[in-house]
Scaffold this motif. Structure first.
Motif, PDB file in Angstrom:
ATOM      1  N   LEU A 252      58.385 150.066 -29.925  1.00 48.81           N
ATOM      2  CA  LEU A 252      59.405 150.791 -30.688  1.00 48.81           C
ATOM      3  C   LEU A 252      60.558 151.217 -29.767  1.00 48.81           C
ATOM      4  CD1 LEU A 252      60.283 152.242 -33.334  1.00 48.81           C
ATOM      5  CD2 LEU A 252      58.859 154.168 -32.650  1.00 48.81           C
ATOM      6  N   ASN A 253      60.213 151.817 -28.633  1.00 50.93           N
ATOM      7  CA  ASN A 253      61.255 152.300 -27.712  1.00 50.93           C
ATOM      8  C   ASN A 253      62.056 151.151 -27.118  1.00 50.93           C
ATOM      9  OD1 ASN A 253      60.417 154.898 -28.188  1.00 50.93           O
ATOM     10  ND2 ASN A 253      59.029 154.948 -26.431  1.00 50.93           N
ATOM     11  N   ASP A 254      61.359 150.065 -26.730  1.00 50.53           N
ATOM     12  CA  ASP A 254      62.060 148.914 -26.133  1.00 50.53           C
ATOM     13  C   ASP A 254      63.023 148.277 -27.136  1.00 50.53           C
ATOM     14  OD1 ASP A 254      60.541 149.379 -23.910  1.00 50.53           O
ATOM     15  OD2 ASP A 254      59.380 147.523 -23.992  1.00 50.53           O
ATOM     16  N   ILE A 255      62.582 148.157 -28.387  1.00 51.15           N
ATOM     17  CA  ILE A 255      63.445 147.507 -29.388  1.00 51.15           C
ATOM     18  C   ILE A 255      64.643 148.409 -29.704  1.00 51.15           C
ATOM     19  CG2 ILE A 255      63.583 146.552 -31.731  1.00 51.15           C
ATOM     20  CD1 ILE A 255      60.589 145.818 -31.451  1.00 51.15           C
ATOM     21  N   ARG A 256      64.378 149.709 -29.838  1.00 50.78           N
ATOM     22  CA  ARG A 256      65.491 150.647 -30.092  1.00 50.78           C
ATOM     23  C   ARG A 256      66.524 150.576 -28.969  1.00 50.78           C
ATOM     24  NH1 ARG A 256      62.200 155.876 -32.326  1.00 50.78           N
ATOM     25  NH2 ARG A 256      62.611 155.543 -34.547  1.00 50.78           N
ATOM     26  N   ALA A 257      66.044 150.549 -27.730  1.00 52.30           N
ATOM     27  CA  ALA A 257      66.959 150.506 -26.581  1.00 52.30           C
ATOM     28  C   ALA A 257      67.768 149.209 -26.583  1.00 52.30           C
ATOM     29  CB  ALA A 257      66.162 150.638 -25.286  1.00 52.30           C
ATOM     30  N   ALA A 258      67.092 148.091 -26.905  1.00 51.81           N
ATOM     31  CA  ALA A 258      67.781 146.791 -26.921  1.00 51.81           C
ATOM     32  C   ALA A 258      68.884 146.770 -27.983  1.00 51.81           C
ATOM     33  CB  ALA A 258      66.766 145.681 -27.173  1.00 51.81           C
ATOM     34  N   ILE A 259      68.579 147.328 -29.154  1.00 47.22           N
ATOM     35  CA  ILE A 259      69.572 147.359 -30.236  1.00 47.22           C
ATOM     36  C   ILE A 259      70.778 148.213 -29.807  1.00 47.22           C
ATOM     37  CG2 ILE A 259      70.004 148.205 -32.599  1.00 47.22           C
ATOM     38  CD1 ILE A 259      67.055 147.359 -33.227  1.00 47.22           C
ATOM     39  N   LYS A 260      70.484 149.338 -29.175  1.00 41.32           N
ATOM     40  CA  LYS A 260      71.537 150.247 -28.704  1.00 41.32           C
ATOM     41  C   LYS A 260      72.444 149.553 -27.684  1.00 41.32           C
ATOM     42  CE  LYS A 260      71.751 155.128 -27.642  1.00 41.32           C
ATOM     43  NZ  LYS A 260      71.050 156.214 -26.988  1.00 41.32           N
ATOM     44  N   GLU A 261      71.832 148.694 -26.851  1.00 44.54           N
ATOM     45  CA  GLU A 261      72.603 147.981 -25.835  1.00 44.54           C
ATOM     46  C   GLU A 261      73.239 146.708 -26.379  1.00 44.54           C
ATOM     47  OE1 GLU A 261      69.752 147.382 -22.677  1.00 44.54           O
ATOM     48  OE2 GLU A 261      69.392 149.555 -22.606  1.00 44.54           O
ATOM     49  N   GLY A 262      73.044 146.461 -27.687  1.00 45.20           N
ATOM     50  CA  GLY A 262      73.681 145.304 -28.316  1.00 45.20           C
ATOM     51  C   GLY A 262      73.022 143.973 -28.001  1.00 45.20           C
ATOM     52  N   ARG A 263      71.738 144.010 -27.579  1.00 46.92           N
ATOM     53  CA  ARG A 263      71.067 142.734 -27.303  1.00 46.92           C
ATOM     54  C   ARG A 263      70.531 142.113 -28.589  1.00 46.92           C
ATOM     55  NH1 ARG A 263      66.809 144.030 -23.400  1.00 46.92           N
ATOM     56  NH2 ARG A 263      67.623 146.112 -22.971  1.00 46.92           N
ATOM     57  N   SER A 264      70.570 140.803 -28.663  1.00 46.84           N
ATOM     58  CA  SER A 264      70.162 140.090 -29.881  1.00 46.84           C
ATOM     59  C   SER A 264      68.642 140.102 -30.020  1.00 46.84           C
ATOM     60  CB  SER A 264      70.625 138.635 -29.809  1.00 46.84           C
ATOM     61  OG  SER A 264      69.868 137.959 -28.817  1.00 46.84           O
ATOM     62  N   MET A 265      68.175 139.726 -31.205  1.00 51.26           N
ATOM     63  CA  MET A 265      66.731 139.651 -31.421  1.00 51.26           C
ATOM     64  C   MET A 265      66.101 138.611 -30.496  1.00 51.26           C
ATOM     65  SD  MET A 265      64.546 139.578 -34.905  1.00 51.26           S
ATOM     66  CE  MET A 265      64.314 137.881 -35.348  1.00 51.26           C
ATOM     67  N   GLU A 266      66.767 137.485 -30.331  1.00 51.53           N
ATOM     68  CA  GLU A 266      66.239 136.416 -29.476  1.00 51.53           C
ATOM     69  C   GLU A 266      66.025 136.911 -28.046  1.00 51.53           C
ATOM     70  OE1 GLU A 266      68.645 136.005 -31.844  1.00 51.53           O
ATOM     71  OE2 GLU A 266      67.126 135.011 -33.080  1.00 51.53           O
ATOM     72  N   GLU A 267      66.983 137.691 -27.559  1.00 54.45           N
ATOM     73  CA  GLU A 267      66.832 138.255 -26.199  1.00 54.45           C
ATOM     74  C   GLU A 267      65.714 139.289 -26.174  1.00 54.45           C
ATOM     75  OE1 GLU A 267      70.728 139.356 -24.041  1.00 54.45           O
ATOM     76  OE2 GLU A 267      71.296 139.153 -26.161  1.00 54.45           O
ATOM     77  N   THR A 268      65.677 140.114 -27.221  1.00 57.35           N
ATOM     78  CA  THR A 268      64.715 141.222 -27.265  1.00 57.35           C
ATOM     79  C   THR A 268      63.279 140.707 -27.335  1.00 57.35           C
ATOM     80  OG1 THR A 268      66.421 142.470 -28.418  1.00 57.35           O
ATOM     81  CG2 THR A 268      64.210 143.400 -28.445  1.00 57.35           C
ATOM     82  N   ILE A 269      63.085 139.586 -28.017  1.00 53.95           N
ATOM     83  CA  ILE A 269      61.749 138.986 -28.124  1.00 53.95           C
ATOM     84  C   ILE A 269      61.169 138.697 -26.727  1.00 53.95           C
ATOM     85  CG2 ILE A 269      60.686 136.720 -28.665  1.00 53.95           C
ATOM     86  CD1 ILE A 269      61.916 136.981 -31.465  1.00 53.95           C
ATOM     87  N   LYS A 270      62.054 138.350 -25.795  1.00 52.54           N
ATOM     88  CA  LYS A 270      61.578 138.008 -24.446  1.00 52.54           C
ATOM     89  C   LYS A 270      61.223 139.239 -23.612  1.00 52.54           C
ATOM     90  CE  LYS A 270      64.547 133.967 -24.395  1.00 52.54           C
ATOM     91  NZ  LYS A 270      65.998 133.834 -24.205  1.00 52.54           N
ATOM     92  N   THR A 271      61.785 140.392 -23.971  1.00 49.67           N
ATOM     93  CA  THR A 271      61.622 141.560 -23.082  1.00 49.67           C
ATOM     94  C   THR A 271      60.809 142.705 -23.688  1.00 49.67           C
ATOM     95  OG1 THR A 271      63.730 142.404 -23.925  1.00 49.67           O
ATOM     96  CG2 THR A 271      63.801 141.106 -21.887  1.00 49.67           C
TER      97      THR A 271
END
Ligand SMILES: [Zn+2]
Length: 301
Positions: A252-271
């Motif tokens: 939850l925290n990692d995905i929220r942070a990724a969205i806040k930083e404007g990273r795409s879903m494809e990028e977020t899936i990797k991290t």
């Protein structure tokens, strides 16, 4: 009560029914552990925990496996232990690995039991389940595999097996939209369904925040044994729930942070969730699916 305990003390500690092995984890309570395989081509239908509980009047089955064949083996195990009637077949939630063995019990005319949203959820998914059954387990569906509950639980209910009762609690959307936990009040054993995964990566088909809330609820119960939906039975439910909560909160925290930083879903899936990699079985395949389900929902927070 004493008579029930004496009778249960004579029961076998291990029961074999074709491919399945059941272990008596407490007097009159048997559990079979499914394998940690993904639902995929030829997965065989045997991946979740299957249980039965014996009272003085009859038996309750908790989850029936992913195919009528697995359900039939579960029924055979019950019959090897007791001649008492199978009064209840409880489904902890809608997922196919937990419900597609229901048909094996139809001739026993048990009361099928589930969450108040289980029947509609089954109806929505039925066509898909029946279409996929052949791919999943190698035998085509007959069409009667999806049996909805006749007794539904909106918040809580108790069922009686004679000398022991089971408390059923329905949860708001968490792992799925149809999660129900079961407590045997006699032995203080808790079945979480898929609200708890042990060893296997928790997989989400509901709401991650709802699931974290459900974990907090479950953790209030001070029981003796906890039977998760997948993985080993434990005497330390608190630690197991804590591990799962840590994974879900990290995600939850990692995905929220990724969205806040404007990273795409494809990028977020990797991290996202990667600090949990290595702590769970089937991590890569399940974690990526989890991110794909959670990311679009959190985008609109
Ligand atoms: Zn499951």
């Amino acid at each position: 009560m004493r008579k029930l305990l004496l009778t249960l003390a004579l029961l076998p500690s291990l029961v074999f029914a074709q491919d399945l092995t059941f272990k008596q984890i407490s007097p009159g309570i048997y559990v079979h552990h499914g394998e940690h395989k993904d639902i995929d081509v030829g997965y065989g239908g045997d991946i979740c925990n299957l249980s039965f509980v014996i009272g003085k009047k009859g038996v309750a089955v908790i989850d029936t496996g992913g195919s009528p064949k697995v359900g039939a083996q579960l029924r055979e195990a019950v019959r090897k232990v007791t001649k008492l009637p199978i009064l209840y077949v409880i489904n902890t939630h809608v997922h196919p690995d937990h419900v597609l063995g229901n048909a094996a019990f139809e001739a026993d005319s048990p009361t099928f039991v589930g969450h108040s949203d289980l029947a509609s959820s089954m109806a929505q998914r039925k066509e898909n389940y029946l279409k996929n059954l052949a791919t999943w387990v190698g035998t085509p569906a007959l069409g009667n595999e999806v049996i909805p509950p006749s007794l539904t639980v909106a918040s809580s209910k108790t069922i009686d097996l004679g000398g022991r009762s089971l408390d059923l609690t329905a949860y708001p959307t968490a792992h799925s939209s149809t999660d129900m936990a079961v407590i045997d009040t006699k032995s203080k054993t808790l079945w979480t369904g898929d609200l708890l995964f042990i060893e296997r990566t928790p997989s989400i088909d509901g709401d991650v925040i709802g699931w974290i809330n459900a974990i907090n609820q479950l953790d209030k119960f001070k029981g003796t044994l906890t039977v998760p939906g997948h993985g080993s039975v434990t005497t330390d439910g608190h630690t197991a729930l804590g591990n799962e909560q840590r994974y879900l909160s990290t995600l939850l925290n990692d995905i929220r942070a990724a969205i806040k930083e404007g990273r795409s879903m494809e990028e977020t899936i990797k991290t996202a969730g990667q600090s949990e990699n290595g702590k769970w079985v089937l991590f890569d395949i399940v974690n990526r699916r989890n991110v794909a389900l959670i990311y679009p929902k959190l985008e609109w927070e």
